[in-house]
Enzyme design. Sequence first.
Site, PDB file in Angstrom:
ATOM      1  N   GLU A 100      10.452  -2.991  -2.744  1.00 10.88           N
ATOM      2  CA  GLU A 100       9.705  -3.584  -1.901  1.00 10.88           C
ATOM      3  C   GLU A 100      10.220  -5.203  -1.487  1.00 10.88           C
ATOM      4  O   GLU A 100      10.440  -6.031  -1.777  1.00 10.88           O
ATOM      5  CB  GLU A 100       8.321  -4.091  -1.856  1.00 10.88           C
ATOM      6  CG  GLU A 100       7.873  -4.013  -0.840  1.00 10.88           C
ATOM      7  CD  GLU A 100       5.877  -4.344  -1.065  1.00 10.88           C
ATOM      8  OE1 GLU A 100       5.179  -4.905  -1.158  1.00 10.88           O
ATOM      9  OE2 GLU A 100       5.301  -3.607  -2.475  1.00 10.88           O
TER      10      GLU A 100
ATOM     11  N   ASN B 291       0.347   3.512   8.192  1.00  5.30           N
ATOM     12  CA  ASN B 291      -0.646   3.303   7.406  1.00  5.30           C
ATOM     13  C   ASN B 291      -1.458   2.391   8.468  1.00  5.30           C
ATOM     14  O   ASN B 291      -1.360   1.680   9.528  1.00  5.30           O
ATOM     15  CB  ASN B 291      -0.132   1.312   6.444  1.00  5.30           C
ATOM     16  CG  ASN B 291      -1.876   1.318   5.749  1.00  5.30           C
ATOM     17  OD1 ASN B 291      -1.769   1.576   5.181  1.00  5.30           O
ATOM     18  ND2 ASN B 291      -1.171  -0.171   5.615  1.00  5.30           N
TER      19      ASN B 291
ATOM     20  N   LYS C 137       9.827  -6.307  -6.850  1.00  4.31           N
ATOM     21  CA  LYS C 137       9.686  -6.816  -5.501  1.00  4.31           C
ATOM     22  C   LYS C 137      10.360  -8.393  -6.285  1.00  4.31           C
ATOM     23  O   LYS C 137       9.994  -9.615  -6.480  1.00  4.31           O
ATOM     24  CB  LYS C 137       8.332  -7.127  -5.848  1.00  4.31           C
ATOM     25  CG  LYS C 137       7.409  -7.872  -4.377  1.00  4.31           C
ATOM     26  CD  LYS C 137       7.527  -7.670  -3.067  1.00  4.31           C
ATOM     27  CE  LYS C 137       7.023  -8.448  -2.785  1.00  4.31           C
ATOM     28  NZ  LYS C 137       6.549  -8.082  -1.482  1.00  4.31           N
TER      29      LYS C 137
ATOM     30  N   VAL D 161       1.358  -1.347  -0.017  1.00 13.16           N
ATOM     31  CA  VAL D 161      -0.372  -0.331   0.347  1.00 13.16           C
ATOM     32  C   VAL D 161       0.643   1.199  -0.235  1.00 13.16           C
ATOM     33  O   VAL D 161       0.555   2.398  -0.524  1.00 13.16           O
ATOM     34  CB  VAL D 161      -0.504  -0.123   1.182  1.00 13.16           C
ATOM     35  CG1 VAL D 161      -1.420   1.695   2.065  1.00 13.16           C
ATOM     36  CG2 VAL D 161      -1.793  -1.247   1.068  1.00 13.16           C
TER      37      VAL D 161
END
Length: 230
Positions: free
Chosen positions: A116, A176, A38, A18
């Site tokens: 990420e 978050n 990723k 996110v």
Amino acid sequence: MTKAFFIAGTDTDVGKTVASRAILHAADKANIQIAGYKPVASGSQITEDGIRNSDALYLQQASVVPLTYDEVNPYAFEAPISPHLASEQENRPIDFAVLSQGLAHLKAKSEVVLVEGAGGWRVPVTHDVCLSSWVKQEQLPVVLVVGVKLGCLSHAMLTAEAIERDGLEMVGWVANRINPGTEHYAEIIQMLEQKLPGKKLGEIPYMPGIKKRNLADYIDLAPLGLTVEA
């Protein structure tokens, strides 16, 4: 020189994807050619196009630079378990050279690469080596994603300490809100602002279908030293 940042989490399921998408969206809004990466992902599905990880697909979709799936995610494992176990189960060792080659490739195609991570900072990729060792090898500045819930203060401060002990710079962090029922949210944010190194990039509120929304307005790119074009 192309900039690259590593997105770390205080734990698994705290919203790294996110937050990564929010940064990608903000960069897109600022006309910055950014690519999502990723390197390692567990919990993937077998499709007619091959094995695919949903988080990597989200990064691929949000990247400003057009990318193939394999460019985004060189190691996708089917089982939703720690990468070192998934790697053993599928007999596919995770090679840091492959991760570095993928990063260098994306740097050549973009102005910024957003990498990420998987799980928390010390997620193992073998019984002896953690993914953080590769981040240290590449000397990537780190953005920490804090999933705001009970216990997040300790997790965030311990993770920040580990990042700094590894000799890396924590350039910023993102809050978050993964649990809308968490009490004393404002006080938690205030303490994070006092205790964590680096500046707050933004706060992402809890909302349904968040991975399908454009989150550009929740992120400030200035702490990353990225130029925002008018």
